[in-house]
Design a protein around this motif. Structure first.
Motif, PDB file in Angstrom:
ATOM      1  N   PHE A  86       0.839  -1.208   0.000  1.00 17.16           N
ATOM      2  CA  PHE A  86       0.000   0.000   0.000  1.00 17.16           C
ATOM      3  C   PHE A  86       0.869   1.252   0.000  1.00 17.16           C
ATOM      4  CE2 PHE A  86      -3.086   2.865   2.386  1.00 17.16           C
ATOM      5  CZ  PHE A  86      -3.827   3.156   1.261  1.00 17.16           C
ATOM      6  N   HIS A  87       1.897   1.278   0.824  1.00 14.26           N
ATOM      7  CA  HIS A  87       2.788   2.437   0.867  1.00 14.26           C
ATOM      8  C   HIS A  87       3.544   2.582  -0.460  1.00 14.26           C
ATOM      9  CE1 HIS A  87       1.838   3.328   4.945  1.00 14.26           C
ATOM     10  NE2 HIS A  87       2.403   2.255   5.451  1.00 14.26           N
ATOM     11  N   THR A  88       3.920   1.461  -1.065  1.00 17.74           N
ATOM     12  CA  THR A  88       4.578   1.512  -2.378  1.00 17.74           C
ATOM     13  C   THR A  88       3.644   2.140  -3.409  1.00 17.74           C
ATOM     14  OG1 THR A  88       5.918  -0.445  -1.904  1.00 17.74           O
ATOM     15  CG2 THR A  88       5.620   0.141  -4.222  1.00 17.74           C
ATOM     16  N   ALA A  89       2.384   1.711  -3.394  1.00 15.60           N
ATOM     17  CA  ALA A  89       1.411   2.239  -4.347  1.00 15.60           C
ATOM     18  C   ALA A  89       1.207   3.742  -4.160  1.00 15.60           C
ATOM     19  CB  ALA A  89       0.077   1.505  -4.199  1.00 15.60           C
ATOM     20  N   LEU A  90       1.095   4.180  -2.912  1.00 15.26           N
ATOM     21  CA  LEU A  90       0.909   5.607  -2.651  1.00 15.26           C
ATOM     22  C   LEU A  90       2.135   6.406  -3.088  1.00 15.26           C
ATOM     23  CD1 LEU A  90      -0.847   5.571   0.839  1.00 15.26           C
ATOM     24  CD2 LEU A  90      -1.890   5.778  -1.421  1.00 15.26           C
ATOM     25  N   ARG A  91       3.317   5.847  -2.862  1.00 15.03           N
ATOM     26  CA  ARG A  91       4.546   6.523  -3.280  1.00 15.03           C
ATOM     27  C   ARG A  91       4.614   6.619  -4.799  1.00 15.03           C
ATOM     28  NH1 ARG A  91       7.662  10.478  -3.120  1.00 15.03           N
ATOM     29  NH2 ARG A  91       9.899  10.124  -3.290  1.00 15.03           N
ATOM     30  N   PHE A  92       4.247   5.528  -5.473  1.00 16.43           N
ATOM     31  CA  PHE A  92       4.224   5.530  -6.934  1.00 16.43           C
ATOM     32  C   PHE A  92       3.238   6.579  -7.449  1.00 16.43           C
ATOM     33  CE2 PHE A  92       2.272   4.042 -10.897  1.00 16.43           C
ATOM     34  CZ  PHE A  92       3.389   3.941 -11.709  1.00 16.43           C
ATOM     35  N   ARG A  93       2.088   6.665  -6.819  1.00 21.49           N
ATOM     36  CA  ARG A  93       1.072   7.655  -7.229  1.00 21.49           C
ATOM     37  C   ARG A  93       1.613   9.077  -7.076  1.00 21.49           C
ATOM     38  NH1 ARG A  93      -4.540   6.811  -4.304  1.00 21.49           N
ATOM     39  NH2 ARG A  93      -4.799   5.153  -5.863  1.00 21.49           N
ATOM     40  N   ASP A  94       2.304   9.322  -5.976  1.00 14.73           N
ATOM     41  CA  ASP A  94       2.887  10.652  -5.758  1.00 14.73           C
ATOM     42  C   ASP A  94       3.946  10.969  -6.806  1.00 14.73           C
ATOM     43  OD1 ASP A  94       1.302  11.101  -3.554  1.00 14.73           O
ATOM     44  OD2 ASP A  94       2.830  10.522  -2.089  1.00 14.73           O
ATOM     45  N   LEU A  95       4.769   9.973  -7.149  1.00 15.26           N
ATOM     46  CA  LEU A  95       5.815  10.192  -8.148  1.00 15.26           C
ATOM     47  C   LEU A  95       5.218  10.467  -9.523  1.00 15.26           C
ATOM     48  CD1 LEU A  95       8.365   7.409  -7.120  1.00 15.26           C
ATOM     49  CD2 LEU A  95       8.640   9.885  -6.829  1.00 15.26           C
ATOM     50  N   MET A  96       4.169   9.753  -9.869  1.00 15.43           N
ATOM     51  CA  MET A  96       3.506  10.002 -11.153  1.00 15.43           C
ATOM     52  C   MET A  96       2.939  11.412 -11.199  1.00 15.43           C
ATOM     53  SD  MET A  96       3.665   7.441 -13.315  1.00 15.43           S
ATOM     54  CE  MET A  96       2.273   7.777 -14.398  1.00 15.43           C
ATOM     55  N   ALA A  97       2.308  11.826 -10.116  1.00 18.36           N
ATOM     56  CA  ALA A  97       1.755  13.184 -10.075  1.00 18.36           C
ATOM     57  C   ALA A  97       2.875  14.216 -10.123  1.00 18.36           C
ATOM     58  CB  ALA A  97       0.912  13.362  -8.815  1.00 18.36           C
ATOM     59  N   GLY A  98       3.961  13.958  -9.392  1.00 15.74           N
ATOM     60  CA  GLY A  98       5.079  14.896  -9.370  1.00 15.74           C
ATOM     61  C   GLY A  98       5.775  15.019 -10.704  1.00 15.74           C
ATOM     62  N   SER A  99       5.806  13.929 -11.464  1.00 12.57           N
ATOM     63  CA  SER A  99       6.469  13.985 -12.762  1.00 12.57           C
ATOM     64  C   SER A  99       5.695  14.806 -13.775  1.00 12.57           C
ATOM     65  CB  SER A  99       6.654  12.564 -13.316  1.00 12.57           C
ATOM     66  OG  SER A  99       5.406  12.005 -13.699  1.00 12.57           O
ATOM     67  N   GLN A 100       4.418  15.071 -13.477  1.00 15.49           N
ATOM     68  CA  GLN A 100       3.570  15.812 -14.399  1.00 15.49           C
ATOM     69  C   GLN A 100       3.214  17.197 -13.875  1.00 15.49           C
ATOM     70  OE1 GLN A 100       0.177  13.339 -15.358  1.00 15.49           O
ATOM     71  NE2 GLN A 100       1.452  11.516 -15.553  1.00 15.49           N
ATOM     72  N   VAL A 101       3.828  17.597 -12.766  1.00 14.00           N
ATOM     73  CA  VAL A 101       3.460  18.849 -12.123  1.00 14.00           C
ATOM     74  C   VAL A 101       3.786  20.040 -13.015  1.00 14.00           C
ATOM     75  CG1 VAL A 101       5.670  19.240 -10.937  1.00 14.00           C
ATOM     76  CG2 VAL A 101       3.551  20.081  -9.911  1.00 14.00           C
ATOM     77  N   LYS A 102       2.935  21.067 -12.939  1.00 16.79           N
ATOM     78  CA  LYS A 102       3.158  22.331 -13.641  1.00 16.79           C
ATOM     79  C   LYS A 102       3.610  23.372 -12.630  1.00 16.79           C
ATOM     80  CE  LYS A 102       1.559  20.443 -17.378  1.00 16.79           C
ATOM     81  NZ  LYS A 102       2.483  20.014 -18.452  1.00 16.79           N
ATOM     82  N   TYR A 190       2.718  -8.595  -7.299  1.00 13.68           N
ATOM     83  CA  TYR A 190       4.079  -8.810  -7.790  1.00 13.68           C
ATOM     84  C   TYR A 190       4.714  -7.502  -8.272  1.00 13.68           C
ATOM     85  CZ  TYR A 190       7.866 -10.494 -10.795  1.00 13.68           C
ATOM     86  OH  TYR A 190       9.093 -10.699 -11.377  1.00 13.68           O
ATOM     87  N   VAL A 191       4.000  -6.724  -9.072  1.00 16.66           N
ATOM     88  CA  VAL A 191       4.608  -5.489  -9.597  1.00 16.66           C
ATOM     89  C   VAL A 191       4.813  -4.472  -8.479  1.00 16.66           C
ATOM     90  CG1 VAL A 191       3.737  -5.844 -11.929  1.00 16.66           C
ATOM     91  CG2 VAL A 191       2.375  -4.511 -10.332  1.00 16.66           C
ATOM     92  N   LEU A 192       3.949  -4.482  -7.467  1.00 14.91           N
ATOM     93  CA  LEU A 192       4.175  -3.594  -6.321  1.00 14.91           C
ATOM     94  C   LEU A 192       5.419  -4.020  -5.552  1.00 14.91           C
ATOM     95  CD1 LEU A 192       0.537  -3.048  -4.984  1.00 14.91           C
ATOM     96  CD2 LEU A 192       2.062  -1.285  -5.901  1.00 14.91           C
ATOM     97  N   ASP A 193       5.642  -5.327  -5.447  1.00 15.68           N
ATOM     98  CA  ASP A 193       6.851  -5.812  -4.771  1.00 15.68           C
ATOM     99  C   ASP A 193       8.107  -5.392  -5.540  1.00 15.68           C
ATOM    100  OD1 ASP A 193       5.173  -6.943  -2.951  1.00 15.68           O
ATOM    101  OD2 ASP A 193       5.509  -9.024  -3.572  1.00 15.68           O
ATOM    102  N   ALA A 195       8.344  -2.844  -7.617  1.00 19.44           N
ATOM    103  CA  ALA A 195       8.469  -1.393  -7.448  1.00 19.44           C
ATOM    104  C   ALA A 195       9.020  -1.054  -6.071  1.00 19.44           C
ATOM    105  CB  ALA A 195       7.109  -0.722  -7.659  1.00 19.44           C
ATOM    106  N   GLY A 196       8.626  -1.836  -5.072  1.00 18.04           N
ATOM    107  CA  GLY A 196       9.125  -1.603  -3.717  1.00 18.04           C
ATOM    108  C   GLY A 196      10.624  -1.780  -3.612  1.00 18.04           C
ATOM    109  N   THR A 197      11.197  -2.706  -4.398  1.00 14.65           N
ATOM    110  CA  THR A 197      12.653  -2.867  -4.379  1.00 14.65           C
ATOM    111  C   THR A 197      13.326  -1.616  -4.951  1.00 14.65           C
ATOM    112  OG1 THR A 197      12.750  -3.932  -6.578  1.00 14.65           O
ATOM    113  CG2 THR A 197      12.428  -5.348  -4.665  1.00 14.65           C
ATOM    114  N   ALA A 198      12.762  -1.056  -6.019  1.00 15.05           N
ATOM    115  CA  ALA A 198      13.340   0.148  -6.625  1.00 15.05           C
ATOM    116  C   ALA A 198      13.244   1.350  -5.700  1.00 15.05           C
ATOM    117  CB  ALA A 198      12.637   0.450  -7.958  1.00 15.05           C
TER     118      ALA A 198
END
Length: 231
Positions: A86-102, A190-193, A195-198
């Motif tokens: 869950f924390h990995t998913a939230l972090r990924f969501r934040d990174l996606m939003a941050g990569s598109q920030v204006k 699996y993909v969250l796991d 991503a969690g390693t990265a």
């Protein structure tokens, strides 16, 4: 915490667990984005226990829906993996939003003083680049194209794919749908796991041990759908 407070919390968690069990047997339409979701107005708050008591809006999207049903962790997992995912998913969501920030959307932009240094714009751009680099590491850790695509579609774009349980009067069709859905759930684990390693939230060795019996993948219709979807 006083014993009375612990007892009250225990009763709330027990009630939430019962509500989740009841919801599993109920036929409910997939939440409409106009009625719920991260940008919507609806309320489907459920008290769950991740690594602490947490109120989750099960209407917010497929990720929150899975969390509300305790489906981010199964018996084959080490205790606590649901919280890590869950924390990995939230972090990924934040990174996606941050990569598109204006620039004009960032708090840094409005905090720039009248000195004319333009530091706010630089801070925004630096944050965006940092998010892009971290996302690049996540993408590089995933050996198959569908892995990042699945993560992006479910966690960031809130696409349900086949994650909402569907009932069917035909037992065979119902069984096929349930098995396909389980494939998608395990593939998301699996993909969250990975991503969690990265992100440094879980070791590569722990991921290898967990998935030593085989790496899951979504059913072919889901893979075709995520390849064909334009975002």
């Amino acid at each position: 915490m006083r014993s009375s407070q612990l007892q009250a919390l225990h009763e709330k968690l027990k009630a939430a667990e019962q509500a989740t069990t009841d919801a599993r047997s109920a036929a409910v339409a997939i939440p409409n984005s106009k009625e719920g979701g991260r940008e919507g107005r609806g309320s489907g708050n459920v008290l769950v226990y991740i690594d602490r008591p947490l109120v989750v809006n099960e209407h917010a999207g497929p990720l929150e829906f899975l969390v509300s049903r305790n489906e981010l962790e199964i018996l084959a997992d080490q205790p606590g993996m649901g919280a890590v995912r869950f924390h990995t998913a939230l972090r990924f969501r934040d990174l996606m939003a941050g990569s598109q920030v204006k620039g004009f959307q960032s708090p840094d932009w409005s905090s720039v003083g009248g000195g004319g240094g333009g530091g706010g714009a630089c801070n925004v751009r630096a944050h965006q680049i940092d998010c892009m680099l971290r996302l690049g590491r996540i993408r590089d850790a995933m050996r198959k194209p569908w892995m990042f695509q699945l993560l992006e579609r479910i966690v960031f774009h809130d696409e349900w794919l086949d994650l909402f349980p569907e009932s069917d009067p035909d037992p065979k069709k119902r069984g096929r749908k349930a098995r396909a859905r389980q494939q998608t759930v395990l593939s998301l684990h699996y993909v969250l796991d990975v991503a969690g390693t990265a992100l440094g939230l879980i070791t590569a060795e722990a991921v290898r041990r967990r998935w030593r019996s085989g790496e899951p993948s979504p059913a072919r219709p889901v893979r075709r759908r995520i390849r064909a979807t334009k975002v």
